[in-house]
Design an enzyme around this catalytic site. Structure first.
Site, short mmCIF file in Angstrom:
data_model
loop_
_atom_site.label_atom_id
_atom_site.label_comp_id
_atom_site.label_asym_id
_atom_site.label_seq_id
_atom_site.Cartn_x
_atom_site.Cartn_y
_atom_site.Cartn_z
N ASP A 8 -3.63 -6.76 -8.27
CA ASP A 8 -2.28 -6.58 -7.81
C ASP A 8 -1.25 -6.17 -9.35
O ASP A 8 -0.82 -7.32 -9.61
CB ASP A 8 -1.99 -7.61 -7.18
CG ASP A 8 -1.08 -7.19 -5.72
OD1 ASP A 8 -0.41 -6.27 -5.87
OD2 ASP A 8 -0.58 -7.88 -4.99
N GLU A 39 -0.19 -1.55 -5.23
CA GLU A 39 1.00 -2.10 -4.04
C GLU A 39 2.28 -2.79 -4.13
O GLU A 39 2.92 -2.75 -3.01
CB GLU A 39 0.53 -2.17 -2.69
CG GLU A 39 -0.56 -3.45 -2.91
CD GLU A 39 -0.81 -4.42 -1.26
OE1 GLU A 39 -0.53 -4.10 -0.23
OE2 GLU A 39 -1.98 -4.58 -1.73
N ASN A 40 2.63 -3.86 -4.86
CA ASN A 40 3.26 -4.28 -5.25
C ASN A 40 4.17 -4.57 -6.37
O ASN A 40 5.10 -4.97 -7.67
CB ASN A 40 2.85 -6.08 -5.12
CG ASN A 40 2.96 -6.21 -3.72
OD1 ASN A 40 4.05 -6.33 -3.17
ND2 ASN A 40 1.73 -7.25 -3.44
N ASN A 67 -1.20 -3.04 2.62
CA ASN A 67 -0.50 -3.11 3.40
C ASN A 67 1.03 -3.13 3.09
O ASN A 67 1.93 -3.01 3.76
CB ASN A 67 -0.82 -4.42 4.30
CG ASN A 67 -0.34 -5.76 3.54
OD1 ASN A 67 -0.61 -6.10 2.59
ND2 ASN A 67 0.04 -7.08 3.67
N HIS A 68 1.24 -3.29 2.03
CA HIS A 68 2.47 -3.36 1.13
C HIS A 68 3.20 -2.04 1.12
O HIS A 68 3.96 -1.44 0.55
CB HIS A 68 2.76 -4.29 0.03
CG HIS A 68 2.79 -5.63 0.34
ND1 HIS A 68 2.68 -6.70 -0.19
CD2 HIS A 68 3.07 -5.88 1.74
CE1 HIS A 68 2.82 -8.27 0.28
NE2 HIS A 68 2.99 -7.89 1.53
#
Length: 116
Positions: A8, A39-40, A67-68
């Protein structure tokens, strides 16, 4: 073939760090392919077209999400149009993006399929 998977990357600070270290790391370790969880990558959370483009520009071949991935609506079209920015494949109800890709490196092809 050497594949580097980076966990991440968070916000502009994380993107900037990747920009500083990835080119040297790829060269020194003879890395052929880079997969980054992006995703972040936007400040706060989620991914934006700008943060994804930044990671591709500094050496990512594939960006994965989770999920983000859908936090920011401005990324929806980007997910539809960029075959290498992935959302989780097992999100059957997801309307945007793809859950897998095939990267063609000429001498070989690599498939990436993302599950959460």
């Amino acid at each position: 073939m050497r594949i580097l998977a980076i966990g991440d990357v968070c916000g502009s600070i994380g993107c900037e760090y990747v920009r500083k270290v990835l080119p040297t790391l790829k060269r020194e370790k003879h890395i052929d392919m880079v997969i980054i969880n992006g995703e972040n990558s936007a400040d706060g959370n989620g991914v934006t077209p700008q943060s994804a483009d930044y990671l591709f520009a500094v050496g990512a071949d594939v960006l994965t999400g989770g999920n983000h991935s859908f936090r920011r609506s401005e990324v929806y079209d980007y997910l539809d149009n960029n075959n290498f920015c992935l959302r989780p494949h097992n999100l059957k109800d997801a309307e945007n993006g793809k859950g897998y890709c095939i990267c063609d490196f000429g001498r070989t092809q690599v498939g990436v399929r993302l599950f959460t």
